[in-house]
Design a protein around this motif. Structure first.
Motif, short mmCIF file in Angstrom:
data_model
loop_
_atom_site.label_atom_id
_atom_site.label_comp_id
_atom_site.label_asym_id
_atom_site.label_seq_id
_atom_site.Cartn_x
_atom_site.Cartn_y
_atom_site.Cartn_z
N GLU A 105 51.41 11.85 16.26
CA GLU A 105 51.46 11.94 14.84
C GLU A 105 50.97 10.80 14.16
O GLU A 105 50.27 10.73 12.95
CB GLU A 105 52.74 12.43 14.49
CG GLU A 105 53.07 13.77 14.71
CD GLU A 105 52.24 14.94 14.01
OE1 GLU A 105 51.99 14.71 13.01
OE2 GLU A 105 51.54 15.84 14.74
N ILE A 106 51.40 9.55 14.51
CA ILE A 106 51.24 8.34 14.03
C ILE A 106 49.71 8.13 13.91
O ILE A 106 48.97 7.89 13.10
CB ILE A 106 51.77 7.23 14.32
CG1 ILE A 106 53.37 7.13 14.22
CG2 ILE A 106 51.41 5.72 14.12
CD1 ILE A 106 54.17 6.48 15.03
N ARG A 107 48.85 8.36 14.97
CA ARG A 107 47.34 8.25 15.25
C ARG A 107 46.90 9.09 14.35
O ARG A 107 45.87 8.93 13.67
CB ARG A 107 47.31 8.45 16.58
CG ARG A 107 47.62 7.44 17.55
CD ARG A 107 47.28 7.57 18.88
NE ARG A 107 45.72 7.45 19.12
CZ ARG A 107 45.13 7.22 20.14
NH1 ARG A 107 45.75 7.06 21.31
NH2 ARG A 107 43.62 7.18 20.28
N ARG A 108 47.59 10.54 14.21
CA ARG A 108 46.59 11.54 13.35
C ARG A 108 46.79 11.21 12.04
O ARG A 108 45.88 11.14 11.20
CB ARG A 108 47.22 12.86 13.64
CG ARG A 108 46.57 13.92 13.13
CD ARG A 108 47.00 15.27 13.55
NE ARG A 108 48.46 15.51 12.84
CZ ARG A 108 48.79 15.72 11.68
NH1 ARG A 108 48.00 16.02 10.59
NH2 ARG A 108 50.06 15.84 11.30
N ARG A 109 48.08 10.88 11.42
CA ARG A 109 48.32 10.67 10.12
C ARG A 109 47.82 9.35 9.43
O ARG A 109 47.38 8.91 8.42
CB ARG A 109 49.73 10.83 9.84
CG ARG A 109 50.41 12.16 10.05
CD ARG A 109 51.80 12.37 9.62
NE ARG A 109 52.23 13.72 9.85
CZ ARG A 109 53.36 14.04 9.66
NH1 ARG A 109 54.17 13.43 8.92
NH2 ARG A 109 53.76 15.30 9.98
N LEU A 110 48.07 8.08 10.27
CA LEU A 110 47.77 7.00 9.73
C LEU A 110 46.66 6.41 10.43
O LEU A 110 46.15 5.26 10.07
CB LEU A 110 48.90 5.84 9.94
CG LEU A 110 50.24 6.33 9.52
CD1 LEU A 110 51.36 5.28 10.06
CD2 LEU A 110 50.41 6.26 8.37
N TYR A 120 36.86 6.26 13.74
CA TYR A 120 35.85 7.03 12.87
C TYR A 120 36.48 7.90 11.83
O TYR A 120 37.43 8.70 12.21
CB TYR A 120 34.89 7.87 13.46
CG TYR A 120 33.99 7.11 14.25
CD1 TYR A 120 32.82 6.52 14.05
CD2 TYR A 120 34.14 7.05 15.62
CE1 TYR A 120 32.02 5.67 14.78
CE2 TYR A 120 33.35 6.47 16.56
CZ TYR A 120 32.30 5.63 16.14
OH TYR A 120 31.60 5.06 17.03
N ILE A 121 36.16 7.90 10.65
CA ILE A 121 36.83 8.47 9.31
C ILE A 121 35.69 9.41 8.78
O ILE A 121 34.69 8.83 8.39
CB ILE A 121 37.56 7.88 8.28
CG1 ILE A 121 38.80 7.25 8.92
CG2 ILE A 121 38.10 8.47 7.25
CD1 ILE A 121 39.38 6.10 8.11
N VAL A 122 35.75 10.66 8.81
CA VAL A 122 34.34 11.36 8.14
C VAL A 122 35.08 11.69 6.55
O VAL A 122 36.16 12.04 6.34
CB VAL A 122 34.35 12.68 8.81
CG1 VAL A 122 33.23 13.46 8.27
CG2 VAL A 122 33.98 12.44 10.35
N ILE A 123 34.09 11.29 5.78
CA ILE A 123 34.42 11.51 4.22
C ILE A 123 33.69 12.80 3.90
O ILE A 123 32.78 13.13 4.06
CB ILE A 123 33.76 10.41 3.33
CG1 ILE A 123 34.61 9.18 3.94
CG2 ILE A 123 34.31 10.48 2.17
CD1 ILE A 123 33.99 7.73 3.50
N ASP A 124 34.63 13.60 3.01
CA ASP A 124 34.04 14.99 2.42
C ASP A 124 33.25 14.52 1.42
O ASP A 124 33.41 13.75 0.56
CB ASP A 124 35.29 15.70 1.89
CG ASP A 124 35.00 16.98 1.34
OD1 ASP A 124 34.05 17.43 1.86
OD2 ASP A 124 35.65 17.46 0.58
N PRO A 125 31.85 15.00 1.51
CA PRO A 125 30.73 14.69 0.24
C PRO A 125 31.46 15.08 -1.19
O PRO A 125 31.20 14.43 -2.05
CB PRO A 125 29.78 15.54 0.66
CG PRO A 125 29.84 16.16 2.09
CD PRO A 125 31.62 16.04 2.25
#
Length: 158
Positions: A105-110, A120-125
């Motif tokens: 959960e820490i990896r997923r949320r933070l 990697y973080i995918v940004i919503d256009p």
């Protein structure tokens, strides 16, 4: 006397006597019925008065009883929902006690990554475009931003 006896036993005389007797019986039965009706209506009125007073006397307690039963049913339903919620919270607490779940959960949320991993973080256009319009608001005077906020709040779907 023979004529009188003969009249007494003649058919017309007999029919007349039968008619008079019948009329007397009918008249007597009608007066008895009227007397009974007057007594019966008085009793019926008294009975109706007693029934009405019982209905009036029991109406409020019955209404209270019904409303309290409905309230008890609502409270029992709320209690059952609270029990379910407590059970869910206990399950969640037990999951968080597990180190593997907490790490996940820490990896997923933070967005934490382990050493040696690449994150990697995918940004919503759509969100990126909306943030650019907000940057333009910093260049305007503050009162224009306030007025735009009022317009947006007024145009918000309900």
């Amino acid at each position: 006397m023979a004529v009188k006896d003969r009249d007494r036993f003649s058919t017309a005389t007999r029919i007349r006597l039968i008619g008079e007797q019948t009329a007397a019986r009918v008249y007597r039965s009608q007066t008895k019925r009227q007397a009974r009706r007057s007594r019966l209506t008085g009793r019926a009125a008294l009975l109706a008065l007693v029934v009405c007073s019982l209905i009036v006397a029991l109406a409020y307690p019955m209404r209270q009883y019904v409303s309290q039963r409905a309230e008890i049913a609502d409270l029992q339903q709320e209690q059952e929902e609270a029990r379910k919620r407590v059970e869910q919270l206990r399950d969640m607490k037990a999951r968080w006690q597990d180190d593997a779940y907490a790490e996940q959960e820490i990896r997923r949320r933070l967005h934490y990554v382990m050493p040696g991993e690449t994150g990697y973080i995918v940004i919503d256009p759509g969100r990126a475009a909306s943030s650019r319009t907000d940057r333009g608001a910093a260049d305007r005077p503050w009162y224009s931003n306030v007025w735009d906020g009022v317009d947006k709040a007024d145009a918000a779907p309900r």
